[in-house]
Design a protein around this motif. Structure first.
Motif, PDB file in Angstrom:
ATOM      1  N   THR A  71       0.858  -1.063  -0.084  1.00 47.86           N
ATOM      2  CA  THR A  71       0.047  -0.013  -0.168  1.00 47.86           C
ATOM      3  C   THR A  71       0.819   1.229   0.093  1.00 47.86           C
ATOM      4  O   THR A  71       0.411   2.200  -0.841  1.00 47.86           O
ATOM      5  CB  THR A  71      -0.858   0.157   1.197  1.00 47.86           C
ATOM      6  OG1 THR A  71      -1.781  -1.171   1.239  1.00 47.86           O
ATOM      7  CG2 THR A  71      -1.754   1.437   1.376  1.00 47.86           C
ATOM      8  N   ILE A  72       2.093   1.337   0.874  1.00 46.86           N
ATOM      9  CA  ILE A  72       2.993   2.344   0.992  1.00 46.86           C
ATOM     10  C   ILE A  72       3.607   2.735  -0.565  1.00 46.86           C
ATOM     11  O   ILE A  72       3.607   4.014  -0.844  1.00 46.86           O
ATOM     12  CB  ILE A  72       3.739   2.110   1.892  1.00 46.86           C
ATOM     13  CG1 ILE A  72       3.365   1.928   3.013  1.00 46.86           C
ATOM     14  CG2 ILE A  72       5.115   2.929   1.920  1.00 46.86           C
ATOM     15  CD1 ILE A  72       4.260   1.522   4.350  1.00 46.86           C
ATOM     16  N   SER A  73       3.511   1.729  -1.264  1.00 45.61           N
ATOM     17  CA  SER A  73       4.285   1.963  -2.791  1.00 45.61           C
ATOM     18  C   SER A  73       3.444   2.948  -3.511  1.00 45.61           C
ATOM     19  O   SER A  73       4.027   3.494  -4.607  1.00 45.61           O
ATOM     20  CB  SER A  73       4.681   0.595  -3.129  1.00 45.61           C
ATOM     21  OG  SER A  73       3.478  -0.182  -3.701  1.00 45.61           O
ATOM     22  N   TYR A  74       2.198   2.833  -3.317  1.00 42.07           N
ATOM     23  CA  TYR A  74       1.050   3.733  -4.034  1.00 42.07           C
ATOM     24  C   TYR A  74       1.195   5.268  -3.737  1.00 42.07           C
ATOM     25  O   TYR A  74       0.655   5.922  -4.648  1.00 42.07           O
ATOM     26  CB  TYR A  74      -0.211   3.019  -3.848  1.00 42.07           C
ATOM     27  CG  TYR A  74      -0.710   1.849  -4.748  1.00 42.07           C
ATOM     28  CD1 TYR A  74      -0.988   1.825  -6.110  1.00 42.07           C
ATOM     29  CD2 TYR A  74      -0.224   0.529  -4.140  1.00 42.07           C
ATOM     30  CE1 TYR A  74      -1.234   0.601  -6.626  1.00 42.07           C
ATOM     31  CE2 TYR A  74      -0.616  -0.624  -4.590  1.00 42.07           C
ATOM     32  CZ  TYR A  74      -1.159  -0.651  -6.000  1.00 42.07           C
ATOM     33  OH  TYR A  74      -1.556  -1.778  -6.698  1.00 42.07           O
ATOM     34  N   LEU A  75       1.570   5.426  -2.539  1.00 44.33           N
ATOM     35  CA  LEU A  75       1.744   6.635  -1.960  1.00 44.33           C
ATOM     36  C   LEU A  75       2.514   7.753  -2.448  1.00 44.33           C
ATOM     37  O   LEU A  75       2.466   8.880  -2.353  1.00 44.33           O
ATOM     38  CB  LEU A  75       1.252   6.728  -0.525  1.00 44.33           C
ATOM     39  CG  LEU A  75       0.478   5.921   0.293  1.00 44.33           C
ATOM     40  CD1 LEU A  75       0.127   5.787   1.470  1.00 44.33           C
ATOM     41  CD2 LEU A  75      -1.227   6.468  -0.550  1.00 44.33           C
ATOM     42  N   GLY A  76       3.847   7.486  -2.778  1.00 46.39           N
ATOM     43  CA  GLY A  76       4.791   8.054  -2.976  1.00 46.39           C
ATOM     44  C   GLY A  76       5.404   9.217  -2.174  1.00 46.39           C
ATOM     45  O   GLY A  76       5.145   8.892  -0.757  1.00 46.39           O
ATOM     46  N   GLY A  77       5.413  10.610  -2.454  1.00 44.06           N
ATOM     47  CA  GLY A  77       5.631  11.500  -1.846  1.00 44.06           C
ATOM     48  C   GLY A  77       4.768  12.114  -0.747  1.00 44.06           C
ATOM     49  O   GLY A  77       5.042  12.789   0.083  1.00 44.06           O
ATOM     50  N   ARG A  78       3.477  11.577  -0.916  1.00 42.60           N
ATOM     51  CA  ARG A  78       2.451  11.659   0.117  1.00 42.60           C
ATOM     52  C   ARG A  78       2.211  11.356   1.209  1.00 42.60           C
ATOM     53  O   ARG A  78       1.426  11.557   2.120  1.00 42.60           O
ATOM     54  CB  ARG A  78       0.951  11.771  -0.808  1.00 42.60           C
ATOM     55  CG  ARG A  78       0.986  12.769  -1.729  1.00 42.60           C
ATOM     56  CD  ARG A  78      -0.521  12.458  -2.965  1.00 42.60           C
ATOM     57  NE  ARG A  78       0.182  11.103  -3.855  1.00 42.60           N
ATOM     58  CZ  ARG A  78      -0.641  10.728  -4.704  1.00 42.60           C
ATOM     59  NH1 ARG A  78      -1.883  11.422  -4.940  1.00 42.60           N
ATOM     60  NH2 ARG A  78      -0.535   9.690  -5.290  1.00 42.60           N
ATOM     61  N   ARG A  79       3.150  10.381   1.330  1.00 38.37           N
ATOM     62  CA  ARG A  79       2.861   9.222   2.535  1.00 38.37           C
ATOM     63  C   ARG A  79       2.852  10.123   4.055  1.00 38.37           C
ATOM     64  O   ARG A  79       2.123   9.668   4.884  1.00 38.37           O
ATOM     65  CB  ARG A  79       4.300   8.280   2.261  1.00 38.37           C
ATOM     66  CG  ARG A  79       3.924   7.309   3.532  1.00 38.37           C
ATOM     67  CD  ARG A  79       5.384   6.263   3.579  1.00 38.37           C
ATOM     68  NE  ARG A  79       5.181   5.439   4.459  1.00 38.37           N
ATOM     69  CZ  ARG A  79       6.084   4.604   5.019  1.00 38.37           C
ATOM     70  NH1 ARG A  79       7.328   4.686   4.287  1.00 38.37           N
ATOM     71  NH2 ARG A  79       6.090   3.993   6.103  1.00 38.37           N
ATOM     72  N   GLU A  80       3.986  10.852   4.104  1.00 35.24           N
ATOM     73  CA  GLU A  80       4.345  11.659   5.431  1.00 35.24           C
ATOM     74  C   GLU A  80       3.091  12.231   5.771  1.00 35.24           C
ATOM     75  O   GLU A  80       2.548  12.410   6.832  1.00 35.24           O
ATOM     76  CB  GLU A  80       5.320  12.297   5.510  1.00 35.24           C
ATOM     77  CG  GLU A  80       5.742  12.974   6.819  1.00 35.24           C
ATOM     78  CD  GLU A  80       7.001  13.758   6.796  1.00 35.24           C
ATOM     79  OE1 GLU A  80       7.263  14.222   8.055  1.00 35.24           O
ATOM     80  OE2 GLU A  80       7.585  13.945   5.871  1.00 35.24           O
TER      81      GLU A  80
END
Length: 273
Positions: A71-80
Motif C-alpha cells: 500500500t505504501i508503494s502507491y502513496l509516493g511523496g504523499r506518505r508523510e
C-alpha cells in the motif's frame, strides 16, 4: 549443510503459497485510495478485518505486513502528510501508529545506508537515533493498543539491529517477546532470518534453533516457508560473503526444490551458474 529439520521439509508440496506474488493485488490499491480520499475510519475497519482474516491463515501477520508495505508503494511523496492526517484524526488507531513507525524506520534505514557501521558519520548516527526514537514512540503506543500483536516487535528488531538496542531490548530479545505475544507470528521470525544471521553477528545455528522452536507452534506450511527462507539466507551468505558460487548454487537449487514458484531462487541459480 542443511539441518535434519530443513531436510525433512523438502518432502513438502512443490508450490509454496507464502512465496510473495509479483503481481499487485486490488486490496492494496483500495487501501491506498482510502488514504488518498482521507477516509481513515473506513481504512482502519478494512485493515482490521483483513488482519483478523490473515491471523487465521498460515502466513499470519506476515500477510498484513506485505499488504501495508505494498500500500505504501502507491502513496509516493504523499506518505508523510497522509500519515500525519491519519494520526490527527484517529490517535488511537493501531494501524496509523504502525504506519508512522514504518515511515520513521524507513528514514532510519536511509540514514543507515548500506555500508559498515564503522563508516557512518556522526550526522548519520544522530539522524538514525532521532528517527529510531520517533519510531519507538509509535511502536510502544501500538503495543498498548493491541497487546496481542507482534507486528510492532518486527520494526523494533530492525531498529535494534544496528544500534544494538531499541526500547531496552536487543534483536533476539524482541524476537523472544514477539513469540510470547503471538506464538504463531511469522513477521518477526522472517525478520530474524536476516537480523540474526552471521552478517549481523548471529549464526545459522541460532536460526536453525529458531526454526526448531517455531515448528512446534506454526502450521506446517508456515514452518516450511520459514525453512525455505533460511536456506535462501545461507545461499546469499555463500554467494555474497564467502564468494562461494558452487555452494550458493547448490543452496539456491535446494530452495527451488522446496518452493518451485520462487523467482528469487531462480534468480540466484542464474547468478551463480
Amino acid at each position: 549443510m542443511a539441518s535434519g529439520l530443513l531436510a525433512s521439509t523438502m518432502v513438502w508440496a512443490q508450490e509454496c503459497p507464502l512465496v510473495p506474488s509479483q503481481v499487485a493485488e486490488l486490496a492494496d490499491a483500495d487501501d491506498a485510495n482510502l488514504m488518498l480520499e482521507f477516509k481513515f475510519k473506513a481504512l482502519d475497519k478494512q485493515l482490521a478485518q483483513a488482519h483478523k482474516k490473515n491471523l487465521s491463515r498460515p502466513g499470519g501477520d506476515l500477510l498484513t505486513m506485505r499488504r501495508t508495505s505494498r500500500t505504501i508503494s502507491y502513496l509516493g511523496g504523499r506518505r508523510e502528510t497522509l500519515m500525519r492526517m491519519w494520526l490527527d484524526e484517529r490517535p488511537d488507531s493501531f494501524f496509523a501508529h504502525m504506519f508512522a513507525a514504518d515511515y520513521y524506520e524507513g528514514m532510519y534505514s536511509e540514514a543507515r545506508g548500506s555500508g559498515p557501521v564503522s563508516s557512518l558519520s556522526k550526522t548519520n548516527l544522530q539522524d538514525m537515533r532521532k528517527h529510531s526514537e520517533r519510531a519507538q514512540k509509535h511502536l510502544l503506543k501500538a503495543m498498548e493498543l493491541d497487546p496481542s500483536s507482534a507486528l510492532p516487535h518486527v520494526t523494533m528488531m530492525v531498529l535494534s539491529a544496528t544500534l544494538g538496542e531499541a526500547g531496552g531490548r536487543d534483536t533476539q530479545q524482541w524476537l523472544e517477546l514477539a513469540n510470547k505475544v503471538d506464538p504463531k507470528n511469522m513477521g518477526a521470525r522472517i525478520n530474524a532470518v536476516n537480523y540474526l544471521s552471521p552478517r549481523w553477528g548471529g549464526s545459522f545455528e541460532l536460526l536453525d534453533d529458531m526454526l526448531k522452536q517455531a515448528s512446534k507452534s506454526l502450521p506446517k506450511e508456515a514452518a516450511h516457508y520459514l525453512a525455505y527462507n533460511i536456506v535462501m539466507a545461507r545461499a546469499s551468505h555463500a554467494r555474497v560473503i564467502e564468494h562461494n558460487k558452487t555452494e550458493a548454487h547448490k543452496l539456491y537449487k535446494q530452495a527451488l526444490g522446496m518452493c518451485e514458484n520462487s523467482h528469487f531462487a531462480r534468480t540466484g541459480i542464474t547468478q551463480t551458474y
